[in-house]
Scaffold this motif. Structure first.
Motif, PDB file in Angstrom:
ATOM      1  N   THR A   1     -15.063   4.918   0.624  1.00 16.54           N
ATOM      2  CA  THR A   1     -14.657   6.317   0.413  1.00 16.54           C
ATOM      3  C   THR A   1     -15.054   7.208   1.577  1.00 16.54           C
ATOM      4  N   GLU A   2     -15.957   6.684   2.434  1.00 19.91           N
ATOM      5  CA  GLU A   2     -16.363   7.487   3.589  1.00 19.91           C
ATOM      6  C   GLU A   2     -15.539   7.142   4.845  1.00 19.91           C
ATOM      7  N   SER A   3     -14.735   6.107   4.744  1.00 23.55           N
ATOM      8  CA  SER A   3     -14.003   5.638   5.935  1.00 23.55           C
ATOM      9  C   SER A   3     -12.669   6.387   6.074  1.00 23.55           C
ATOM     10  N   PRO A   4     -12.101   6.346   7.290  1.00 21.46           N
ATOM     11  CA  PRO A   4     -10.776   6.995   7.480  1.00 21.46           C
ATOM     12  C   PRO A   4      -9.669   6.323   6.683  1.00 21.46           C
ATOM     13  N   ASP A   5      -9.907   5.137   6.215  1.00 24.16           N
ATOM     14  CA  ASP A   5      -8.851   4.450   5.471  1.00 24.16           C
ATOM     15  C   ASP A   5      -8.670   5.037   4.066  1.00 24.16           C
ATOM     16  N   TRP A   6      -9.670   5.724   3.587  1.00 22.95           N
ATOM     17  CA  TRP A   6      -9.603   6.251   2.224  1.00 22.95           C
ATOM     18  C   TRP A   6      -8.452   7.258   2.048  1.00 22.95           C
ATOM     19  N   PRO A   7      -8.388   8.336   2.831  1.00 21.23           N
ATOM     20  CA  PRO A   7      -7.247   9.261   2.631  1.00 21.23           C
ATOM     21  C   PRO A   7      -5.886   8.609   2.903  1.00 21.23           C
ATOM     22  N   ILE A   8      -5.901   7.626   3.784  1.00 23.60           N
ATOM     23  CA  ILE A   8      -4.626   6.929   4.045  1.00 23.60           C
ATOM     24  C   ILE A   8      -4.176   6.192   2.795  1.00 23.60           C
ATOM     25  N   PHE A   9      -5.117   5.514   2.215  1.00 23.71           N
ATOM     26  CA  PHE A   9      -4.785   4.757   1.007  1.00 23.71           C
ATOM     27  C   PHE A   9      -4.314   5.692  -0.107  1.00 23.71           C
ATOM     28  N   ILE A  10      -5.025   6.811  -0.301  1.00 19.73           N
ATOM     29  CA  ILE A  10      -4.650   7.758  -1.360  1.00 19.73           C
ATOM     30  C   ILE A  10      -3.251   8.326  -1.098  1.00 19.73           C
ATOM     31  N   THR A  11      -2.982   8.628   0.176  1.00 14.97           N
ATOM     32  CA  THR A  11      -1.656   9.157   0.525  1.00 14.97           C
ATOM     33  C   THR A  11      -0.557   8.125   0.239  1.00 14.97           C
ATOM     34  N   ASN A  12      -0.812   6.880   0.642  1.00 11.45           N
ATOM     35  CA  ASN A  12       0.159   5.822   0.346  1.00 11.45           C
ATOM     36  C   ASN A  12       0.429   5.738  -1.151  1.00 11.45           C
ATOM     37  N   LEU A  13      -0.626   5.847  -1.905  1.00 12.02           N
ATOM     38  CA  LEU A  13      -0.489   5.721  -3.358  1.00 12.02           C
ATOM     39  C   LEU A  13       0.352   6.866  -3.922  1.00 12.02           C
ATOM     40  N   VAL A  14       0.049   8.081  -3.467  1.00 16.59           N
ATOM     41  CA  VAL A  14       0.782   9.246  -3.991  1.00 16.59           C
ATOM     42  C   VAL A  14       2.260   9.181  -3.585  1.00 16.59           C
ATOM     43  N   ARG A  15       2.499   8.861  -2.344  1.00 17.36           N
ATOM     44  CA  ARG A  15       3.901   8.820  -1.883  1.00 17.36           C
ATOM     45  C   ARG A  15       4.692   7.747  -2.628  1.00 17.36           C
ATOM     46  N   TRP A  16       4.035   6.648  -2.820  1.00 20.44           N
ATOM     47  CA  TRP A  16       4.751   5.567  -3.505  1.00 20.44           C
ATOM     48  C   TRP A  16       5.076   5.963  -4.948  1.00 20.44           C
ATOM     49  N   CYS A  17       4.113   6.615  -5.554  1.00 20.27           N
ATOM     50  CA  CYS A  17       4.382   7.075  -6.925  1.00 20.27           C
ATOM     51  C   CYS A  17       5.455   8.159  -6.946  1.00 20.27           C
ATOM     52  N   LEU A  18       5.417   9.008  -5.919  1.00 17.76           N
ATOM     53  CA  LEU A  18       6.449  10.054  -5.849  1.00 17.76           C
ATOM     54  C   LEU A  18       7.841   9.453  -5.683  1.00 17.76           C
ATOM     55  N   ALA A  19       7.883   8.301  -4.978  1.00 20.70           N
ATOM     56  CA  ALA A  19       9.176   7.669  -4.754  1.00 20.70           C
ATOM     57  C   ALA A  19       9.834   7.261  -6.053  1.00 20.70           C
ATOM     58  N   SER A  20       9.072   7.076  -7.047  1.00 19.54           N
ATOM     59  CA  SER A  20       9.652   6.699  -8.329  1.00 19.54           C
ATOM     60  C   SER A  20      10.023   7.913  -9.170  1.00 19.54           C
ATOM     61  N   VAL A  21       9.695   9.093  -8.650  1.00 25.58           N
ATOM     62  CA  VAL A  21      10.080  10.321  -9.354  1.00 25.58           C
ATOM     63  C   VAL A  21      11.573  10.538  -9.122  1.00 25.58           C
ATOM     64  N   PRO A  22      12.358  10.846 -10.097  1.00 23.69           N
ATOM     65  CA  PRO A  22      13.797  11.023  -9.916  1.00 23.69           C
ATOM     66  C   PRO A  22      14.105  12.063  -8.845  1.00 23.69           C
ATOM     67  N   GLY A  23      15.097  11.736  -7.999  1.00 23.06           N
ATOM     68  CA  GLY A  23      15.504  12.649  -6.937  1.00 23.06           C
ATOM     69  C   GLY A  23      15.682  11.892  -5.632  1.00 23.06           C
ATOM     70  N   PRO A  24      16.281  12.529  -4.637  1.00 25.98           N
ATOM     71  CA  PRO A  24      16.495  11.849  -3.355  1.00 25.98           C
ATOM     72  C   PRO A  24      15.194  11.740  -2.572  1.00 25.98           C
ATOM     73  N   ALA A  25      15.085  10.641  -1.845  1.00 26.87           N
ATOM     74  CA  ALA A  25      13.903  10.458  -1.008  1.00 26.87           C
ATOM     75  C   ALA A  25      13.921  11.411   0.168  1.00 26.87           C
ATOM     76  N   MET A  26      15.096  11.776   0.634  1.00 30.15           N
ATOM     77  CA  MET A  26      15.224  12.678   1.778  1.00 30.15           C
ATOM     78  C   MET A  26      16.342  13.653   1.490  1.00 30.15           C
ATOM     79  N   SER A  27      16.205  14.839   2.052  1.00 28.18           N
ATOM     80  CA  SER A  27      17.267  15.825   1.878  1.00 28.18           C
ATOM     81  C   SER A  27      18.001  16.113   3.173  1.00 28.18           C
ATOM     82  N   ASN A  28      17.353  15.848   4.288  1.00 30.20           N
ATOM     83  CA  ASN A  28      17.992  16.054   5.596  1.00 30.20           C
ATOM     84  C   ASN A  28      17.947  14.730   6.346  1.00 30.20           C
TER      85      ASN A  28
END
Lengths: 594, 290
Positions: A443-470
């Motif tokens: 949790t003190e390493s730089p990999d921690w926020p990266i991992f959390i971000t990956n997790l959130v984005r991946w979960c967001l990808a399953s939220v209905p809607g387009p992945a990109m708008s532009n």
């Protein structure tokens, strides 16, 4: 009839040279002889005269003239195309949007015009391949100029790139051994095409184009609670001279347009960053240059998405557990795409085994007795989205010895599995991690926020809607469908030119792609959203390397010899005959007695 | 006379200094004998014995031999002769063809033969054909002493003979030096020259350009004597026809020479002047090394 080596016809310049020689040498040179009577039986005057003005034309002059012309013609390799023969041809058309450049007439129009003229001149049996991002067979077999005209209507020149190499490869496969390949583009070929199957026609003219080369719109938090969007526009001058243009921005919240002068040095690029209100619907930016219209306009729609609803369910009250909760909270806030909630979560992070909640992903952080420490790096499944950008270098990962997570391993330390992923029937994912926070520095390493971000984005990808708008022209993106949207059979996509495309719906995701720049409207059951497609490709907007010309020569290739009737041997025989006859005349054996 | 011609005469005399006339077919004769001939005559030089034949001069009888052998034998003495050499040189313009060494060869050859005649003890006379055949001044002297050699006549030798014949001495050796390039019957010249001649030589001197024209193309041919011109495009075939015509012309002269007992020889001027090799005359047994 055609000439394989037409530049050899320059040899015909020898004809006036020969005439000049005869004209000049027709002047008689005076010569005193002892007596004339021995010359009295010569045929006089066969040539020559008292005056230089009169061109004397003896028989050998005409023989030499014919021989010279025949030699020049033979060198040019004349050949007839067998009349009953229709040449098989595969035409490769550059479909990139740079073909729409041009002032009075676009490169595409020039190419189509010349191609039609070629079809009127020679009988072809042709097929057309459009070289876009992927090669595409445009039509069935074409035999007449009318069929060609009809087929070329589908040549839109809207592709972001021209995959000419793959298109030529496809043309070789389609055409076979004896088929010619004709490439129509706006630039010269990269390699030498002499004596090959390929002939390359270029129709470009070097132009100093001024174009958008990047356009993006992202949601940002203003910090004062105000939400806004940040817009990035990059404009590049590809010309060799300084250029200026007017940037017109429209669609702002105040419904008015703004103008801005853009002055760029040769080859320079300018980046314009705009902060616009969140309420701005579609922002349209355009330049008033004329070389290429396609890259003069970009449209940007709002790409704001709602944050991921995350519930932290840490049951332990130990200091280590509280530290873990604190680390998770900071990591989630840092993503800017999550919101901590207690109800209707879309992601649950917990430190104990619990039943899955419907509609939510779950990350279980499991602890236990007999912790054992491992030092990174670890073996990771790089194909999994959660490991993107992770290194875990020098990370001390402590995990209980006897607890083994279930599912597909994502991170392992030797034969000890540290993290797994289980995809459930509903499509939700359950991640299990064996981890003792008190004895780890993850949790003190730089990999921690990266991992959390990956997790959130991946979960967001399953939220209905387009992945990109532009998106960029030709770029594919996925749309995650809601349960109601996934239930429909077809979706409709309205293109900028008003055409409606019906797309079949299978599963929970739909892949979309914009084939022309502009605004699209997508409707999938109850879901409806716009997206913008922009032609922002520096390689295509750079028109400085465009060139008009013709490269490659089919007639030199051996594979087409059976389609020709060579005439060079006739010319050579004619030349030899004339020279032989002249030799007989000069040696006195071929001269008639009278 | 130009100094140039005198130089040619000197060169020819030097070339002929090594030669003399060989024994020619018929014995040259003269009134006052200065040389012994091969034939029998009235000199005091004993030649041979032979059996007496009726009509022999009894004063020639060798009585001593009769006394010894009882056979009538007469003494034969050699004849004393005074040989003469007449040289007829073509004085027409064609002998002075520009750009050739024809004049040098003709004049030099005349001088060489005159010198050989001198070496052989022949009396000499030289004629030049112009508007008639006229003796060359000093023509009885050594060649460098000759005067009035002008090759400016528009008449060929045949025409000159018609105007005035040379006064040739009977039983003399006669030589004609010319290019022989005129159209006509060779006998018109040969008959008067060979009449009562001991021997006649016809020496044709041609320029290399006469024998083998090399330049092809368009030419305006100008006759050196008459001034007439002819525009021609000369091809290799035309040159070949010219050579054939020349051969036929020379053949006609050879035939006429055989008919009249003359000897015909042809020289290429440029070759002759190269080193003054008179071996063709030696091989023809006209000259011999002195």
């Amino acid at each position: 009839m055609f000439f394989a080596l037409p530049w050899m016809l320059l040899g015909l310049l020898g004809l006036p040279a020969l005439t000049a020689i005869y004209w000049l040498r027709s002047r008689s040179r005076p010569r005193v002889v002892s007596s004339l009577f021995l010359w009295s039986d010569q045929r006089i005057p066969r040539q020559g005269g008292k005056v230089v003005e009169k061109l004397q034309t003896p028989l050998i002059f005409f023989l030499e003239l014919i021989a010279l012309a025949a030699i020049a013609l033979a060198a040019a390799a004349p050949a007839l195309i067998r009349s009953q023969y229709s040449r098989p041809l595969v035409i490769v058309l550059d479909d990139s949007y740079s073909m729409q450049a041009g002032n009075d007439q676009t490169f595409r129009e020039q190419a189509a015009q010349k191609l039609a003229a070629e079809f009127r001149r020679i009988n072809y049996v042709a097929r057309i391949i459009v070289a876009g991002a992927k090669p595409r067979l445009l039509s069935a077999v074409i035999r007449t100029p009318d069929e060609l005209h009809q087929a070329l209507k589908d040549w839109k020149c809207n592709s972001p790139i021209a995959g000419l190499d793959s298109a030529i490869s496809l043309a070789s496969e389609i055409g076979g051994e004896t088929s010619r390949i004709l490439v129509l583009s706006d630039h010269p070929p990269d390699a030498d095409l002499s004596a090959g199957k390929i002939q390359w026609w270029g129709f470009g003219t070097p132009l100093g184009n001024l174009a958008f080369t990047a356009a993006a719109r992202d949601a940002v938090d203003g910090g004062d609670g105000q939400l806004g969007d940040r817009v990035l526009l990059e404009i590049t001058n590809f010309g060799s001279q300084p250029a200026q243009a007017t940037l017109l921005l429209s669609g702002m919240s105040d419904k008015s347009s703004s103008r801005q002068a853009v002055n760029l040095a040769a080859g320079a690029a300018s980046r314009i960053i705009l902060n616009i209100p969140d309420s701005t619907g579609i922002l349209q930016a355009s330049l008033d240059t004329k070389d290429l219209q396609t890259d003069n306009t970009v449209s940007l729609v709002s790409s704001r998405k709602r944050p991921l609803r995350v519930q932290l369910a840490i049951s332990e009250t130990t200091p280590a557990a509280q530290d873990l909760q604190s680390s998770l909270t900071r990591g989630l806030e840092a993503t800017g795409q999550s919101q901590l909630v207690n109800v209707l979560p879309e992601l649950i992070i917990t430190d104990h085994l619990q039943p899955s909640t419907e509609g939510a992903h779950q990350w279980e952080i499991l602890t236990g007795p007999e912790p054992i420490s491992f030092e990174g790096p670890f073996v990771m499944d790089r194909s999994h989205p959660l490991t993107a950008g992770l290194s875990l270098e020098a990370v001390i990962w402590t995990a209980p010895k006897e607890v083994t997570p279930e599912g597909n391993p994502i991170i392992t330390a030797g034969n000890h599995v540290l993290m797994t992923d289980i995809e459930q029937v509903s499509g939700r994912h359950l991640f299990q991690t064996v981890f003792t926070p008190a004895l780890s520095n993850l949790t003190e390493s730089p990999d921690w926020p990266i991992f959390i971000t990956n997790l959130v984005r991946w979960c967001l990808a399953s939220v209905p809607g387009p992945a990109m708008s532009n998106v960029r022209l030709g770029q594919q993106f996925k749309v995650t469908l809601s349960a109601e949207a996934a239930a429909v059979e077809t979706a409709t996509m309205t293109a900028p030119d008003g055409t409606i495309q019906t797309l079949p719906v299978h599963g929970k995701q739909l892949e979309l792609q914009g084939d022309m720049p502009g605004l699209y409207e997508v409707k999938i059951g109850p879901m409806q959203f716009p997206f913008a497609c922009n032609a922002v490709n520096a390689e295509e907007s750079n028109l400085s390397a465009c060139e008009t010309g013709q490269w490659g020569q089919w007639n030199l290739s051996d594979v087409y010899q059976d389609q020709h009737f060579n005439l060079d041997w006739i010319c050579i025989l004619l030349a030899l005959g004339c020279l032989m006859f002249e030799l007989m005349i000069l040696t006195g054996r071929g001269v008639p007695s009278s | 006379m130009p100094d140039e011609i005198r130089q040619f005469l000197i060169a020819g005399e030097q070339a002929g200094a090594r030669y003399r006339f060989a024994s020619l077919g018929r014995t040259p004769q003269g009134t006052a004998g200065t040389q012994l001939a091969r034939s029998a005559g009235e000199s005091m030089e004993f030649m041979e014995h032979r059996d007496y034949q009726p009509g022999d001069d009894l004063r020639r009888m060798n009585w001593s031999a009769y006394a010894r052998s009882d056979k009538l034998v007469v003494k034969i003495f050699r004849q004393e002769i005074c040989p003469h050499f007449d040289l007829i040189l073509d004085g027409s313009k064609s002998m002075q063809l520009p750009g050739t060494r024809k004049l040098e060869a003709a004049v030099g050859l005349a001088a060489a033969l005159a010198c050989a005649a001198e070496n052989s003890g022949y009396s000499r006379r030289t004629y030049l054909t112009q508007d008639g055949c006229h003796p060359v001044q000093g023509g009885t002297e050594r060649p460098p002493a000759w005067h009035g050699l002008e090759f400016t006549s528009s008449h060929n030798p045949a025409e000159s003979f018609r105007l005035q014949l040379p006064s040739l001495r009977p039983h003399g050796v006669r030589v004609i030096i010319s290019d022989l390039l005129w159209m006509g019957n060779p006998l018109e010249v040969l008959n008067p020259v060979t009449d009562r001649a001991a021997a006649t030589l016809v020496l044709q001197v041609l320029a290399a350009e006469d024998a083998d024209p090399q330049e092809l193309g368009n030419h305006r041919l100008v006759d050196s004597e008459s001034g007439q011109s002819l525009d021609l495009y000369i091809e290799a075939g035309g040159v070949e026809r010219y050579r054939d015509n020349l051969n036929r012309h020379q053949q006609a002269w050879r035939l006429a020479c055989r008919q009249t007992g003359a000897t015909f020889l042809s020289f290429i001027a440029e070759d002759l002047c190269q080193n003054w090799d008179l071996s063709p005359l030696v091989e023809a047994e006209i000259l011999a090394m002195s």
